[in-house]
Design a protein around this motif. Structure first.
Motif, PDB file in Angstrom:
ATOM      1  N   ALA A 400       3.925  21.131  10.699  1.00 26.64           N
ATOM      2  CA  ALA A 400       2.581  21.461  10.237  1.00 26.64           C
ATOM      3  C   ALA A 400       2.570  21.703   8.733  1.00 26.64           C
ATOM      4  CB  ALA A 400       2.072  22.691  10.978  1.00 26.64           C
ATOM      5  N   LEU A 401       3.598  22.388   8.235  1.00 30.29           N
ATOM      6  CA  LEU A 401       3.689  22.655   6.803  1.00 30.29           C
ATOM      7  C   LEU A 401       3.822  21.355   6.005  1.00 30.29           C
ATOM      8  CD1 LEU A 401       3.927  24.771   4.536  1.00 30.29           C
ATOM      9  CD2 LEU A 401       6.398  24.795   4.940  1.00 30.29           C
ATOM     10  N   LEU A 402       4.683  20.449   6.482  1.00 26.89           N
ATOM     11  CA  LEU A 402       4.882  19.172   5.799  1.00 26.89           C
ATOM     12  C   LEU A 402       3.631  18.306   5.868  1.00 26.89           C
ATOM     13  CD1 LEU A 402       8.514  18.400   7.014  1.00 26.89           C
ATOM     14  CD2 LEU A 402       7.813  18.982   4.683  1.00 26.89           C
ATOM     15  N   ALA A 403       2.948  18.337   7.022  1.00 20.40           N
ATOM     16  CA  ALA A 403       1.710  17.570   7.156  1.00 20.40           C
ATOM     17  C   ALA A 403       0.648  18.091   6.191  1.00 20.40           C
ATOM     18  CB  ALA A 403       1.203  17.626   8.590  1.00 20.40           C
ATOM     19  N   GLY A 404       0.561  19.413   6.056  1.00 21.77           N
ATOM     20  CA  GLY A 404      -0.392  19.998   5.108  1.00 21.77           C
ATOM     21  C   GLY A 404      -0.075  19.611   3.675  1.00 21.77           C
ATOM     22  N   LEU A 405       1.226  19.631   3.330  1.00 21.30           N
ATOM     23  CA  LEU A 405       1.640  19.230   1.989  1.00 21.30           C
ATOM     24  C   LEU A 405       1.283  17.772   1.725  1.00 21.30           C
ATOM     25  CD1 LEU A 405       3.210  19.692  -0.664  1.00 21.30           C
ATOM     26  CD2 LEU A 405       5.315  19.105   0.590  1.00 21.30           C
ATOM     27  N   GLY A 406       1.587  16.902   2.689  1.00 20.78           N
ATOM     28  CA  GLY A 406       1.273  15.488   2.537  1.00 20.78           C
ATOM     29  C   GLY A 406      -0.221  15.244   2.394  1.00 20.78           C
ATOM     30  N   ALA A 407      -1.026  15.966   3.176  1.00 22.57           N
ATOM     31  CA  ALA A 407      -2.479  15.795   3.117  1.00 22.57           C
ATOM     32  C   ALA A 407      -3.032  16.218   1.761  1.00 22.57           C
ATOM     33  CB  ALA A 407      -3.132  16.594   4.238  1.00 22.57           C
ATOM     34  N   VAL A 408      -2.534  17.331   1.212  1.00 23.07           N
ATOM     35  CA  VAL A 408      -3.010  17.801  -0.092  1.00 23.07           C
ATOM     36  C   VAL A 408      -2.667  16.793  -1.188  1.00 23.07           C
ATOM     37  CG1 VAL A 408      -2.673  19.556  -1.877  1.00 23.07           C
ATOM     38  CG2 VAL A 408      -2.978  20.250   0.496  1.00 23.07           C
ATOM     39  N   LEU A 409      -1.413  16.323  -1.183  1.00 24.69           N
ATOM     40  CA  LEU A 409      -0.986  15.387  -2.226  1.00 24.69           C
ATOM     41  C   LEU A 409      -1.715  14.049  -2.122  1.00 24.69           C
ATOM     42  CD1 LEU A 409       2.882  16.004  -2.231  1.00 24.69           C
ATOM     43  CD2 LEU A 409       1.185  16.911  -3.819  1.00 24.69           C
ATOM     44  N   LEU A 410      -1.896  13.564  -0.899  1.00 28.17           N
ATOM     45  CA  LEU A 410      -2.472  12.230  -0.706  1.00 28.17           C
ATOM     46  C   LEU A 410      -3.992  12.245  -0.777  1.00 28.17           C
ATOM     47  CD1 LEU A 410      -1.412   9.321   0.003  1.00 28.17           C
ATOM     48  CD2 LEU A 410      -2.010   9.852   2.363  1.00 28.17           C
ATOM     49  N   LEU A 411      -4.621  13.186  -0.091  1.00 27.52           N
ATOM     50  CA  LEU A 411      -6.079  13.183   0.039  1.00 27.52           C
ATOM     51  C   LEU A 411      -6.773  13.980  -1.061  1.00 27.52           C
ATOM     52  CD1 LEU A 411      -6.342  13.713   3.914  1.00 27.52           C
ATOM     53  CD2 LEU A 411      -6.284  11.565   2.649  1.00 27.52           C
ATOM     54  N   ARG A 412      -6.158  15.075  -1.475  1.00 29.94           N
ATOM     55  CA  ARG A 412      -6.798  15.943  -2.463  1.00 29.94           C
ATOM     56  C   ARG A 412      -6.421  15.556  -3.900  1.00 29.94           C
ATOM     57  NH1 ARG A 412     -11.202  19.305  -2.770  1.00 29.94           N
ATOM     58  NH2 ARG A 412     -10.891  20.884  -4.397  1.00 29.94           N
ATOM     59  N   LEU A 413      -5.106  15.398  -4.135  1.00 30.16           N
ATOM     60  CA  LEU A 413      -4.629  15.111  -5.482  1.00 30.16           C
ATOM     61  C   LEU A 413      -4.536  13.618  -5.769  1.00 30.16           C
ATOM     62  CD1 LEU A 413      -1.862  17.858  -5.841  1.00 30.16           C
ATOM     63  CD2 LEU A 413      -4.291  17.962  -6.473  1.00 30.16           C
ATOM     64  N   LYS A 414      -4.760  12.780  -4.729  1.00 31.46           N
ATOM     65  CA  LYS A 414      -4.813  11.321  -4.885  1.00 31.46           C
ATOM     66  C   LYS A 414      -3.494  10.726  -5.384  1.00 31.46           C
ATOM     67  CE  LYS A 414      -9.203  11.625  -3.866  1.00 31.46           C
ATOM     68  NZ  LYS A 414      -9.696  11.295  -2.512  1.00 31.46           N
ATOM     69  N   TRP A 415      -2.367  11.299  -4.956  1.00 29.01           N
ATOM     70  CA  TRP A 415      -1.078  10.714  -5.305  1.00 29.01           C
ATOM     71  C   TRP A 415      -0.904   9.392  -4.565  1.00 29.01           C
ATOM     72  CZ3 TRP A 415       3.712  14.326  -5.940  1.00 29.01           C
ATOM     73  CH2 TRP A 415       3.433  15.313  -6.895  1.00 29.01           C
ATOM     74  N   GLY A 416      -0.009   8.541  -5.082  1.00 32.70           N
ATOM     75  CA  GLY A 416       0.329   7.309  -4.393  1.00 32.70           C
ATOM     76  C   GLY A 416       1.204   7.573  -3.179  1.00 32.70           C
ATOM     77  N   VAL A 417       1.301   6.566  -2.294  1.00 34.52           N
ATOM     78  CA  VAL A 417       2.058   6.733  -1.052  1.00 34.52           C
ATOM     79  C   VAL A 417       3.530   7.003  -1.320  1.00 34.52           C
ATOM     80  CG1 VAL A 417       2.824   5.581   1.053  1.00 34.52           C
ATOM     81  CG2 VAL A 417       0.459   5.332   0.300  1.00 34.52           C
ATOM     82  N   LEU A 418       4.159   6.236  -2.200  1.00 36.65           N
ATOM     83  CA  LEU A 418       5.590   6.385  -2.428  1.00 36.65           C
ATOM     84  C   LEU A 418       5.970   7.747  -3.014  1.00 36.65           C
ATOM     85  CD1 LEU A 418       6.615   2.803  -3.620  1.00 36.65           C
ATOM     86  CD2 LEU A 418       6.909   3.840  -1.369  1.00 36.65           C
ATOM     87  N   PRO A 419       5.265   8.266  -4.036  1.00 39.65           N
ATOM     88  CA  PRO A 419       5.600   9.614  -4.513  1.00 39.65           C
ATOM     89  C   PRO A 419       5.420  10.693  -3.440  1.00 39.65           C
ATOM     90  CG  PRO A 419       4.258   8.466  -6.135  1.00 39.65           C
ATOM     91  CD  PRO A 419       4.261   7.618  -4.905  1.00 39.65           C
TER      92      PRO A 419
END
Length: 434
Positions: A400-419
Motif C-alpha cells: 500500500a505504501l509503495l502504491a501510494g508513492l507510485g500514484a503520487v509520483l505518476l499522477l500528481r507530480l507527472k513523472w515519467g514511467v521509467l523514473p
C-alpha cells in the motif's frame, strides 16, 4: 512515388527508431508516430492518420502496432506494412524475452520479489491513469457512462465472459447509431469524393496468405506434439485472445489473467502483475505481456525440451499468434478504410465498445488492487459468489505504501514511467530490509 513518400530504406530506418523508442503505452506510441510520420516528415496527412487510428481502434489487437503496419502499407504496400509492423514489435519482444528468462531463473530470490513489489505498485497507478484518461475521453454522454457501468458490473460482479461484454456493447452501439446517434455523440458524416471500386480481390488474397501464416505453427505443434502439450494450449489460447482483444492490452488483461491463472494454472496472480510491470518498462506494445505468460507456461512444463528451450519456444509461439492476426486485419481491411469511415453504424459500434472498455479497465483496476494489497482471499466465503473476497488480516502495508508513492509520483507530480519504476523498485528493496 511523390515527394512526401520515403524510400523503403528510409521507412525501415524510421520505424527501427520508433520501435526502440516506443515507451509509454499506446498513447505515447501513437503520439511518437504522429510526430515522426505526420509532423516532421509529412508522409501521411493528419486526416489520413486520424482515420486510420479510428479504424485500428475498431480492430482486435494492439492499435498502435496496427497503425504502424497501416502506415507502412500506405507508403510501400505489403512490404512496407510488414517492415513497419515487425520493427515496431521486435525490439520490445527481444527485451521481454531476456527479462522473462531472468525472471524464471530468479523469481524465487528474496531480492527479486522485493524489487517486483515496487514494480507492481506502479502497475496499479498506471492502470488507474489509463482508466482516468480513457474515461475522460470516451464517456461524453449519459448512455456511454451507463455502458461503462454495465460493463464493470458484468465483469467484476457477475463474472460474465469478456468477449460477450465487448461484442454485446458493439452490437448495441450498431443499433443505437441508427436510432439515436446523439446518445453516442456521433457527428454527421460528410459526403466525400466518389469511392474507388471495392477491393475484394486484395482482401481475399490477404485472408488466404495471412490465415496460412497464422495457423502454420499451430499445425506444426499439433502434428509433432499433440493436443495435450502445453505449446498447443499456448497456441490455441493466444490465437483466441487475438480475436477478442478489443480495447488494447489493459482491457484484455483481466480476461487473460482469469484464464491463464485460474483455469490453466500457468502462473500466479502476483506473477501476472510482474509480467505487466516488465511490459511497462520496455518499448513496444503492452500486449507483449502475453509473451511473458507463454514463456512461463512452457518453461514449467518443458517435456520433451529443456526448460530454457521450451520457454523460448513458448514465447516465440505466443508472439507469432498474437501479431500474425494483426497483419491479417490490416492487409485485409486497409483498402476499405475510406468506405468504413462513412458508415455511421460502424462508428456507433466503435464508440460503444470504447465506452464498455472503460468498465473493463475499471474491473481490471479492482482486480489488480485486490491482489496487490491482500496476500490471501477467503475461498469459503467466495465459493457462492462470482468474485473473490479478501482476508482483511492479510493486508500488505508495504504494498500500500509503495502504491501510494507510485500514484503520487505518476499522477500528481507527472513523472515519467521509467523514473517512477526506478524509485518504487528501489523503495521495495529498501523496505525488504525491515
Amino acid at each position: 512515388m511523390n515527394a512526401s513518400t520515403p524510400s523503403f530504406s528510409e521507412l525501415v530506418r524510421t520505424f527501427a527508431r520508433i520501435g526502440c523508442l516506443s515507451f509509454g503505452g499506446p498513447a505515447g506510441q501513437i503520439a511518437l508516430m504522429h510526430r515522426e510520420v505526420v509532423e516532421e516528415r509529412g508522409w501521411v496527412s493528419e486526416e489520413q492518420y486520424l482515420h486510420a487510428l479510428n479504424f485500428c481502434h475498431f480492430l482486435p489487437g494492439p492499435e498502435a502496432q496496427q497503425l504502424a503496419t497501416w502506415i507502412g502499407w500506405k507508403l510501400h504496400g505489403w512490404r512496407g506494412g510488414l517492415a513497419a509492423g515487425l520493427l515496431f514489435v521486435i525490439p520490445g519482444a527481444l527485451v521481454i524475452l531476456g527479462l522473462s528468462m531472468l525472471y524464471a531463473a530468479a523469481a524465487r530470490l528474496d531480492w527479486f520479489a522485493a524489487l517486483f513489489l515496487g514494480i507492481k505498485a506502479v502497475v496499479l497507478a498506471l492502470v488507474v491513469q489509463a482508466l482516468l484518461r480513457i474515461a475522460g475521453r470516451a464517456l461524453d454522454t449519459r448512455f456511454k457512462q451507463g455502458l461503462a457501468v454495465a460493463a464493470f458490473a458484468a465483469l467484476a460482479l457477475l463474472a460474465l465472459p469478456f468477449p460477450l461484454v465487448v461484442l454485446g456493447a458493439g452490437a448495441l452501439g450498431f443499433i443505437v447509431a441508427a436510432l439515436r446517434p446523439d446518445w453516442l455523440a456521433l457527428k454527421p458524416i460528410a459526403a466525400g469524393a466518389p469511392l474507388p471500386p471495392r477491393p475484394w480481390a486484395a482482401s481475399l488474397l490477404a485472408v488466404l496468405v495471412w490465415g496460412a501464416v497464422w495457423v502454420a505453427p499451430l499445425v506444426l505443434v499439433l502434428v509433432t506434439l499433440g493436443r495435450d502439450h502445453v505449446l498447443w494450449q499456448v497456441a490455441t489460447f493466444f490465437s483466441q485472445l487475438a480475436v477478442v482483444t478489443f480495447g488494447g492490452a489493459y482491457a484484455v488483461l483481466a480476461y487473460m489473467a482469469q484464464e491463464a491463472v485460474g483455469t490453466l494454472g500457468w502462473l500466479g496472480t502476483g506473477e501476472m502483475a510482474d509480467g505487466l510491470g516488465l511490459a511497462e518498462t520496455t518499448p513496444g506494445p503492452l500486449i507483449l505481456v502475453t509473451q511473458f505468460v507463454g514463456y512461463l507456461a512452457a518453461f514449467r512444463a518443458p517435456e520433451p525440451f529443456s526448460p530454457l528451450v521450451a520457454g523460448v519456444l513458448g514465447a516465440a509461439l505466443t508472439t507469432w499468434v498474437t501479431f500474425a492476426p494483426c497483419f491479417l486485419w490490416i492487409f485485409t481491411f486497409a483498402p476499405w478504410i475510406e468506405r468504413l469511415e462513412r458508415s455511421a453504424r460502424l462508428k456507433g459500434a466503435l464508440a460503444a465498445i470504447t465506452a464498455a472498455v472503460v468498465g473493463v479497465i475499471a474491473s481490471l483496476t479492482l482486480w489488480f488492487a485486490g491482489h496487490l494489497l491482500f496476500r490471501q482471499f477467503d475461498a469459503a466465503r467466495s465459493a457462492d459468489l462470482p468474485f473473490e473476497l479478501p482476508v482483511w488480516s492479510s493486508f500488505d502495508g508495504r504494498a500500500a505504501l509503495l502504491a501510494g508513492l507510485g500514484a503520487v509520483l505518476l499522477l500528481r507530480l507527472k513523472w515519467g514511467v521509467l523514473p517512477v519504476l526506478g524509485v518504487t523498485a528501489s523503495a521495495g528493496l529498501l523496505l525488504a530490509q525491515f
